[in-house]
Design a protein around this motif. Structure first.
Motif, mmCIF file in Angstrom:
data_model
loop_
_atom_site.group_PDB
_atom_site.id
_atom_site.type_symbol
_atom_site.label_atom_id
_atom_site.label_comp_id
_atom_site.label_asym_id
_atom_site.label_seq_id
_atom_site.Cartn_x
_atom_site.Cartn_y
_atom_site.Cartn_z
ATOM 1 N N THR A 129 0.875 -1.178 0.000
ATOM 2 C CA THR A 129 0.000 0.000 0.000
ATOM 3 C C THR A 129 0.908 1.223 0.000
ATOM 4 N N THR A 130 0.639 2.197 -0.857
ATOM 5 C CA THR A 130 1.416 3.442 -0.850
ATOM 6 C C THR A 130 0.478 4.637 -0.774
ATOM 7 N N LEU A 131 0.801 5.524 0.166
ATOM 8 C CA LEU A 131 0.065 6.780 0.326
ATOM 9 C C LEU A 131 0.997 7.932 -0.020
ATOM 10 N N ARG A 132 0.556 8.785 -0.951
ATOM 11 C CA ARG A 132 1.310 10.019 -1.199
ATOM 12 C C ARG A 132 0.677 11.140 -0.386
ATOM 13 N N ALA A 133 1.507 11.873 0.356
ATOM 14 C CA ALA A 133 0.986 12.980 1.168
ATOM 15 C C ALA A 133 1.602 14.293 0.704
ATOM 16 N N ALA A 134 0.915 15.381 1.042
ATOM 17 C CA ALA A 134 1.463 16.721 0.785
ATOM 18 C C ALA A 134 2.498 17.048 1.869
ATOM 19 N N GLN A 135 3.103 18.222 1.773
ATOM 20 C CA GLN A 135 4.099 18.643 2.763
ATOM 21 C C GLN A 135 3.419 18.817 4.130
ATOM 22 N N PHE A 136 4.116 18.345 5.163
ATOM 23 C CA PHE A 136 3.570 18.451 6.515
ATOM 24 C C PHE A 136 3.697 19.895 7.000
ATOM 25 N N HIS A 137 2.789 20.298 7.889
ATOM 26 C CA HIS A 137 2.859 21.645 8.477
ATOM 27 C C HIS A 137 4.245 21.918 9.049
ATOM 28 N N PRO A 163 -0.381 22.301 2.632
ATOM 29 C CA PRO A 163 0.187 21.665 3.829
ATOM 30 C C PRO A 163 -0.846 20.841 4.601
ATOM 31 N N VAL A 164 -0.379 19.707 5.075
ATOM 32 C CA VAL A 164 -1.279 18.750 5.739
ATOM 33 C C VAL A 164 -0.767 18.486 7.147
ATOM 34 N N ASP A 165 -1.700 18.191 8.017
ATOM 35 C CA ASP A 165 -1.316 17.927 9.400
ATOM 36 C C ASP A 165 -0.745 16.516 9.532
ATOM 37 N N ALA A 189 -3.967 15.391 1.188
ATOM 38 C CA ALA A 189 -3.475 16.773 1.162
ATOM 39 C C ALA A 189 -4.197 17.581 2.223
ATOM 40 N N GLY A 190 -3.682 18.776 2.495
ATOM 41 C CA GLY A 190 -4.336 19.660 3.454
ATOM 42 C C GLY A 190 -5.587 20.281 2.845
ATOM 43 N N PRO A 191 -6.368 20.976 3.699
ATOM 44 C CA PRO A 191 -7.675 21.469 3.244
ATOM 45 C C PRO A 191 -7.618 22.694 2.342
ATOM 46 N N LYS A 192 -6.466 23.407 2.280
ATOM 47 C CA LYS A 192 -6.411 24.632 1.474
ATOM 48 C C LYS A 192 -5.115 24.694 0.683
ATOM 49 N N VAL A 193 -5.181 25.422 -0.431
ATOM 50 C CA VAL A 193 -3.967 25.671 -1.231
ATOM 51 C C VAL A 193 -3.493 27.086 -0.898
ATOM 52 N N TYR A 194 -2.221 27.221 -0.564
ATOM 53 C CA TYR A 194 -1.670 28.528 -0.194
ATOM 54 C C TYR A 194 -0.487 28.870 -1.091
ATOM 55 N N GLY A 195 -0.381 30.149 -1.439
ATOM 56 C CA GLY A 195 0.840 30.637 -2.056
ATOM 57 C C GLY A 195 1.878 30.889 -0.964
ATOM 58 N N MET A 196 3.137 31.038 -1.382
ATOM 59 C CA MET A 196 4.214 31.258 -0.399
ATOM 60 C C MET A 196 3.977 32.531 0.411
ATOM 61 N N ALA A 197 3.461 33.591 -0.259
ATOM 62 C CA ALA A 197 3.248 34.860 0.449
ATOM 63 C C ALA A 197 2.234 34.673 1.575
ATOM 64 N N GLU A 198 1.191 33.922 1.284
ATOM 65 C CA GLU A 198 0.142 33.694 2.280
ATOM 66 C C GLU A 198 0.662 32.865 3.465
ATOM 67 N N LEU A 199 1.473 31.855 3.152
ATOM 68 C CA LEU A 199 2.035 31.024 4.225
ATOM 69 C C LEU A 199 2.906 31.884 5.137
ATOM 70 N N SER A 200 3.746 32.741 4.528
ATOM 71 C CA SER A 200 4.631 33.590 5.325
ATOM 72 C C SER A 200 3.825 34.635 6.085
ATOM 73 N N ARG A 201 2.835 35.212 5.416
ATOM 74 C CA ARG A 201 2.028 36.261 6.063
ATOM 75 C C ARG A 201 1.327 35.707 7.302
ATOM 76 N N GLU A 202 0.761 34.524 7.188
ATOM 77 C CA GLU A 202 0.062 33.926 8.337
ATOM 78 C C GLU A 202 1.043 33.627 9.467
ATOM 79 N N TYR A 203 2.242 33.196 9.073
ATOM 80 C CA TYR A 203 3.262 32.911 10.092
ATOM 81 C C TYR A 203 3.653 34.201 10.820
ATOM 82 N N LEU A 204 3.911 35.262 10.051
ATOM 83 C CA LEU A 204 4.325 36.540 10.645
ATOM 84 C C LEU A 204 3.213 37.072 11.558
#
Ligand SMILES: NC(=O)c1ccc[n+]([C@@H]2O[C@H](COP(=O)([O-])OP(=O)(O)OC[C@H]3O[C@@H](n4cnc5c(N)ncnc54)[C@H](OP(=O)(O)O)[C@@H]3O)[C@@H](O)[C@H]2O)c1
Length: 253
Positions: A129-137, A163-165, A189-204
């Motif tokens: 069995t193989t599961l492909r996952a998105a990048q982890f948080h 990003p997925v949990d 995969a995670g529930p939403k698609v984010y651009g890099m700017a959005e990922l950084s903005r939320e982090y900041l």
């Protein structure tokens, strides 16, 4: 289940979340690690290095099921081939593997290696069995944290992630491990698609900091592949529930 489940990568970000779930399901767990660990709480450790081909035989001995999560910056294909050889000789009855979304489409060494490892599993002759996952948080956090150390954050246009949990990936893997061999299952995969700017903005925002951002263009075929979303799974994927914002609220103060 009387025979232990061999868990490679059981000391990693994902594997550490899998161990208690397997224990709660009543499984005996054997973890393969490059370092020695004291046994405890129903967990047995075997020392070995899959890349060097060391310890795989004793790790698979008596295990009917193998959940293969060990991974490093390079050589996962070779490491997987070494594990597969030992598992085939030992007559393992179910080999479960974690790979990455885009393994067959992204022109980058890491993805190619994951694809070669997937093939080693699928061609092993063992039920798999193989599961492909998105990048982890956690991985995305590492990246945006490093970027936020720069005075200006470069933001490659068109670079997107889902990003997925890792708790959700761990739960799915345990379900697959305790189920029947299923071949390639739907991506996670995670529930939403984010651009890099959005990922950084939320982090900041989560850590109350400000930074300038500068759009940059990622050149070449890797840039083209990212802009085309080859690292994403937009149709037919199983979608997790925990968002990047939920993760940040808990992890970043
Ligand atoms: N991180 C992501 O965003 C992501 C996304 C999709 C798929 N994946 C895949 O998920 C898997 C787990 O990722 P992770 O983030 O949990 O990794 P991680 O935190 O870096 O942990 C890596 C694990 O692999 C083990 N390992 C590394 N090299 C080994 C070797 N030569 N022999 C035996 N064990 C070895 C390590 O064990 P010791 O240090 O104890 O030896 C550790 O338990 C990887 O296969 C990765 O490709 C990750």
């Amino acid at each position: 289940m009387t025979s232990p489940i061999l868990l490679t990568g059981g000391t990693g970000t994902l594997g550490r979340l899998v161990v208690p779930l397997l224990r709660d399901a009543g499984c005996q767990v054997r973890v393969l690690s490059r370092r020695g660990h004291e046994p405890g709480d129903g967990i047995e450790y075997v020392t070995g290095d899959l890349l060097k081909g060391e310890g795989a035989e004793s790790a698979v001995d008596g295990a009917e099921t193998v959940l293969h999560l060990a991974g490093g910056p390079r050589g996962d294909d070779e490491a997987t081939r070494n594990l597969v050889r030992a598992a085939s000789r030992a007559g393992v009855r179910h080999l479960v593997y974690i790979s990455v979304i885009g393994a067959d489409r992204m022109p980058l060494g890491y993805f190619r290696t994951q694809l070669a490892a997937e093939r080693a599993v699928a061609d092993s002759g063992l039920p798999w069995t193989t599961l492909r996952a998105a990048q982890f948080h956690d991985l995305v956090l590492k990246v945006v944290r490093a970027m936020a150390k720069l005075p200006v954050i470069p933001v490659p246009g068109g670079l997107r992630f889902q990003p997925v949990d890792p708790h959700e990936v761990a739960a799915r893997l345990v379900e697959l491990t305790l189920g029947r061999p299923a071949g390639r299952v739907s991506d996670l995969a995670g529930p939403k698609v984010y651009g890099m700017a959005e990922l950084s903005r939320e982090y900041l925002r989560a850590c109350g900091r400000r930074r300038l951002m500068m759009p940059v263009r990622m050149p070449g075929k890797v840039g083209r592949a990212y802009r085309a979303g080859e690292n994403l799974s937009l149709e037919g994927a199983t979608v997790g529930r925990r968002t990047w914002e939920d993760f940040l609220a808990e992890r970043v103060r």
